[in-house]
Scaffold this motif. Structure first.
Motif, mmCIF file in Angstrom:
data_model
loop_
_atom_site.group_PDB
_atom_site.id
_atom_site.type_symbol
_atom_site.label_atom_id
_atom_site.label_comp_id
_atom_site.label_asym_id
_atom_site.label_seq_id
_atom_site.Cartn_x
_atom_site.Cartn_y
_atom_site.Cartn_z
ATOM 1 N N LEU A 139 -105.877 25.525 59.780
ATOM 2 C CA LEU A 139 -104.559 24.769 60.332
ATOM 3 C C LEU A 139 -103.151 25.474 59.988
ATOM 4 N N LEU A 140 -102.658 25.636 60.931
ATOM 5 C CA LEU A 140 -101.568 26.429 60.528
ATOM 6 C C LEU A 140 -100.018 25.930 61.225
ATOM 7 N N GLY A 141 -99.125 25.480 60.394
ATOM 8 C CA GLY A 141 -98.135 24.785 60.914
ATOM 9 C C GLY A 141 -97.044 24.567 59.939
ATOM 10 N N SER A 142 -95.780 23.843 60.223
ATOM 11 C CA SER A 142 -94.652 23.700 59.302
ATOM 12 C C SER A 142 -95.113 22.899 58.200
ATOM 13 N N PRO A 143 -94.258 22.866 57.156
ATOM 14 C CA PRO A 143 -94.481 22.022 55.891
ATOM 15 C C PRO A 143 -94.650 20.602 56.159
ATOM 16 N N THR A 144 -93.977 20.235 57.688
ATOM 17 C CA THR A 144 -93.818 18.665 57.785
ATOM 18 C C THR A 144 -95.143 18.302 58.242
ATOM 19 N N ALA A 145 -96.057 19.365 58.854
ATOM 20 C CA ALA A 145 -97.283 18.810 59.340
ATOM 21 C C ALA A 145 -98.385 18.598 58.210
ATOM 22 N N VAL A 146 -98.243 18.731 57.017
ATOM 23 C CA VAL A 146 -99.005 18.550 56.099
ATOM 24 C C VAL A 146 -99.859 17.150 55.892
ATOM 25 N N LYS A 147 -98.641 16.324 56.018
ATOM 26 C CA LYS A 147 -99.011 14.879 55.664
ATOM 27 C C LYS A 147 -99.089 14.276 56.939
ATOM 28 N N GLY A 148 -99.331 14.793 58.071
ATOM 29 C CA GLY A 148 -99.299 14.246 59.522
ATOM 30 C C GLY A 148 -100.415 14.827 60.363
ATOM 31 N N SER A 149 -100.084 15.937 61.031
ATOM 32 C CA SER A 149 -100.992 16.622 61.915
ATOM 33 C C SER A 149 -102.220 17.213 61.482
ATOM 34 N N PHE A 150 -101.993 17.975 60.063
ATOM 35 C CA PHE A 150 -103.073 18.335 59.347
ATOM 36 C C PHE A 150 -104.088 17.537 59.132
ATOM 37 N N GLN A 151 -103.606 16.444 58.801
ATOM 38 C CA GLN A 151 -104.563 15.277 58.724
ATOM 39 C C GLN A 151 -105.176 14.690 59.544
ATOM 40 N N VAL A 152 -104.672 14.585 60.970
ATOM 41 C CA VAL A 152 -105.388 13.968 62.041
ATOM 42 C C VAL A 152 -106.147 15.056 62.579
ATOM 43 N N LEU A 153 -105.683 16.372 62.730
ATOM 44 C CA LEU A 153 -106.349 17.277 63.262
ATOM 45 C C LEU A 153 -107.650 17.581 62.396
ATOM 46 N N GLY A 154 -107.647 17.630 61.267
ATOM 47 C CA GLY A 154 -108.809 18.122 60.125
ATOM 48 C C GLY A 154 -109.573 17.137 60.243
ATOM 49 N N THR A 155 -109.783 15.739 60.911
ATOM 50 C CA THR A 155 -110.758 14.887 61.132
ATOM 51 C C THR A 155 -111.609 15.357 62.309
ATOM 52 N N GLN A 156 -111.177 16.434 63.014
ATOM 53 C CA GLN A 156 -111.984 16.960 64.240
ATOM 54 C C GLN A 156 -112.843 17.990 63.960
ATOM 55 N N VAL A 157 -112.275 18.653 62.889
ATOM 56 C CA VAL A 157 -113.209 19.929 62.425
ATOM 57 C C VAL A 157 -113.354 19.767 61.074
ATOM 58 N N LYS A 158 -114.716 19.905 60.490
ATOM 59 C CA LYS A 158 -114.961 19.996 59.034
ATOM 60 C C LYS A 158 -115.019 21.274 58.474
ATOM 61 N N GLY A 159 -114.610 21.163 57.534
ATOM 62 C CA GLY A 159 -114.529 22.526 56.570
ATOM 63 C C GLY A 159 -113.424 23.336 56.823
ATOM 64 N N THR A 160 -112.275 22.862 57.278
ATOM 65 C CA THR A 160 -110.929 23.575 57.569
ATOM 66 C C THR A 160 -109.990 23.656 56.390
ATOM 67 N N THR A 161 -109.199 24.628 56.135
ATOM 68 C CA THR A 161 -108.366 24.927 55.362
ATOM 69 C C THR A 161 -107.009 24.915 56.062
ATOM 70 N N SER A 162 -105.792 25.008 55.219
ATOM 71 C CA SER A 162 -104.477 24.784 55.903
ATOM 72 C C SER A 162 -103.670 25.929 55.161
ATOM 73 N N LYS A 163 -102.394 25.962 56.022
ATOM 74 C CA LYS A 163 -101.502 26.929 55.725
ATOM 75 C C LYS A 163 -100.202 26.562 56.360
ATOM 76 N N THR A 164 -99.013 26.552 55.625
ATOM 77 C CA THR A 164 -97.846 26.710 56.356
ATOM 78 C C THR A 164 -97.048 27.724 56.632
ATOM 79 N N ASP A 165 -96.229 27.706 57.714
ATOM 80 C CA ASP A 165 -95.282 28.874 58.010
ATOM 81 C C ASP A 165 -93.896 28.334 58.263
ATOM 82 N N THR A 166 -93.190 29.246 58.680
ATOM 83 C CA THR A 166 -91.645 28.992 58.868
ATOM 84 C C THR A 166 -91.381 28.248 60.313
ATOM 85 N N ARG A 167 -92.229 27.997 60.951
ATOM 86 C CA ARG A 167 -91.844 27.614 62.308
ATOM 87 C C ARG A 167 -90.994 26.233 62.169
#
Length: 207
Positions: A139-167
């Motif tokens: 899961l790749l996105g801005s830091p604001t996605a960590v406690k929002g979009s990452f959590q929601v999307l992470g429920t759909q795919v088991k075993g994901t990792t996450s990383k933030t970028d400068t978008r």
């Protein structure tokens, strides 16, 4: 005859010397001190045991076999993690395939769309990630996605990792990795989403 010998007594009853004989043995002070200490210790242990029994049967919180409290009542309104307010439709997902298997990104994107997510770009991963994601997904996105979009999307795919970028945008990339086979079963994903919306209360830490 000694002056200590009563009149008329002599022979084997004769008392010699100038002191009266001791009629009893002296007290052993060491034994008395030891006995007193033992009594104090016994009373202390009895009192401690009584307190532990009271804790066991008081019914407040969980107890160990020793009767000590190990859990406390939860604080009303407190939660284990931030409540996720985002709905799948509010999240734009870009799906990229970082595996040698063709058509994987489109299949996953179609399923995510059916589950309510907004789909953005779909295609192969860039050279920076192509065949370099060993997990099920990144899961790749801005830091604001960590406690929002990452959590929601992470429920759909088991075993994901996450990383933030400068978008600066709110969209999130789902880069499918080597371990990916399919999305999480919809009932399990729905249950995980419900758990995010209503996290368990946090104990107060005070008993």
């Amino acid at each position: 005859m000694s002056m200590l010998t009563p009149p008329g007594m002599g022979g084997k009853y004769r008392i010699t010397g100038d002191r009266y004989p001791r009629m009893r043995r002296p007290r052993n002070r060491r034994r008395i001190v030891v006995a007193a200490i033992a009594a104090v210790v016994a009373l202390g242990l009895a009192g401690w045991g009584t307190v532990q029994l009271i804790d066991v049967f008081s019914g407040d919180g969980e107890t160990t076999t020793a009767g000590r409290k190990t859990d406390c009542k939860p604080v009303p309104g407190a939660s284990a993690q931030p409540v996720v307010m985002l709905r799948p439709a509010q999240i734009t997902v870009n799906v990229y395939n970082a595996t040698p298997r063709g058509g994987l990104a489109k299949t996953a994107a179609d399923e995510l769309k059916a589950r309510g997510f907004t789909i953005g770009k779909v295609g192969n991963a860039t050279a920076a990630y192509d065949k370099k994601v060993p997990s099920a997904g990144l899961l790749l996105g801005s830091p604001t996605a960590v406690k929002g979009s990452f959590q929601v999307l992470g429920t759909q795919v088991k075993g994901t990792t996450s990383k933030t970028d400068t978008r600066k945008t709110a969209d999130v990339d789902l880069i499918l990795g080597t371990a990916f086979t399919t999305l999480a079963p919809k009932p399990a994903a729905d249950a995980a989403l419900a758990a995010l919306a209503k996290p368990a209360p946090v104990p107060s830490g005070k008993c």
